[in-house]
Design an enzyme around this catalytic site. Structure first.
Site, mmCIF file in Angstrom:
data_model
loop_
_atom_site.group_PDB
_atom_site.id
_atom_site.type_symbol
_atom_site.label_atom_id
_atom_site.label_comp_id
_atom_site.label_asym_id
_atom_site.label_seq_id
_atom_site.Cartn_x
_atom_site.Cartn_y
_atom_site.Cartn_z
ATOM 1 N N HIS A 19 31.834 61.336 17.883
ATOM 2 C CA HIS A 19 33.277 61.401 17.629
ATOM 3 C C HIS A 19 33.581 61.375 16.125
ATOM 4 C CE1 HIS A 19 36.837 61.728 19.949
ATOM 5 N NE2 HIS A 19 37.249 60.486 19.921
ATOM 6 N N ASN A 66 42.687 57.721 17.722
ATOM 7 C CA ASN A 66 43.888 57.956 18.518
ATOM 8 C C ASN A 66 45.188 57.882 17.735
ATOM 9 O OD1 ASN A 66 42.008 58.152 20.515
ATOM 10 N ND2 ASN A 66 42.681 56.353 21.642
ATOM 11 N N ASP A 91 35.426 66.829 16.432
ATOM 12 C CA ASP A 91 34.427 67.115 17.458
ATOM 13 C C ASP A 91 35.057 67.919 18.588
ATOM 14 O OD1 ASP A 91 35.820 64.501 17.882
ATOM 15 O OD2 ASP A 91 34.779 64.577 19.805
ATOM 16 N N ASN A 112 42.310 63.161 21.581
ATOM 17 C CA ASN A 112 43.360 62.206 21.225
ATOM 18 C C ASN A 112 43.734 62.228 19.748
ATOM 19 O OD1 ASN A 112 43.738 61.314 23.852
ATOM 20 N ND2 ASN A 112 42.130 59.790 23.683
#
Length: 187
Positions: A19, A66, A91, A112
């Site tokens: 991530h 997020n 990603d 997100n």
């Protein structure tokens, strides 16, 4: 000024995870340019540099993935940067490991970090550099564990090649000042 934002999660726990590929690309640029990040009041670590005569603001949000849009919007406002001059590196589980794709706009696609940027900027029309990380099984728990996991030994060569290619794409875009031309060359 162009703003290049690598998406990721802060903290040693998340370092070198799938991530955090956005952070990894920005870190490689920082190392090449011999510049360091500094903390800002805009919920991000930043560095300013010049790449091919173009002023560039390199960004790693400190909000966690997020809430990335908080930092992106705050920095755009503070530095008076237009959304057209922003590139988001993130990603992409829908691409094979190490496969890169440039896009001028698009949906969040379930990401997100992108959802947050769209929500805070009020637009989905920003440039993206999608870095393929493969896709695990299709249940939500597997996805979360996968993106927050480290790259496997088998993925390392594709990871390193992908980071080098990402840097070439960014440099070409900054040299030509033409994102469409850059997409045509690399996609």
């Amino acid at each position: 000024m162009k703003m290049i934002v690598g998406l990721g999660n802060i903290g040693q726990k998340y370092a070198q995870t799938r991530h955090n590929i956005g952070f990894m690309v920005v870190d490689k640029i920082l190392a090449e340019k011999k510049v360091s990040l500094k903390q800002t009041k805009q919920a991000a670590m930043i560095a300013q540099t010049t790449i091919n005569a173009e002023k560039v603001l390199l960004v790693e949000p400190t909000t966690y993935m997020n809430d990335s849009g908080i930092a992106v919007k705050a920095l755009m406002d503070y530095y008076n940067i237009d959304l057209a001059d922003v590139l988001i590196i993130h990603d992409d589980m829908d691409r094979p490991m190490g496969q890169l794709r440039l896009r001028q706009k698009g949906s969040a696609g379930g990401h997100n970090g992108l959802k947050s940027i769209i929500a805070h900027t009020g637009s989905s029309e920003f440039k993206r550099l999608k870095f393929g990380i493969d896709h695990p099984q299709h249940n939500q728990e597997a996805v979360v564990n996968y993106v927050l996991g480290k790259f496997s030994k088998e993925q390392q060569a594709s990871l390193e090649d992908g980071i080098i290619l990402a840097m070439q794409m960014i440099e070409y875009w900054l040299t030509t000042a033409d994102f469409q031309k850059t997409m045509n060359k690399f996609n």
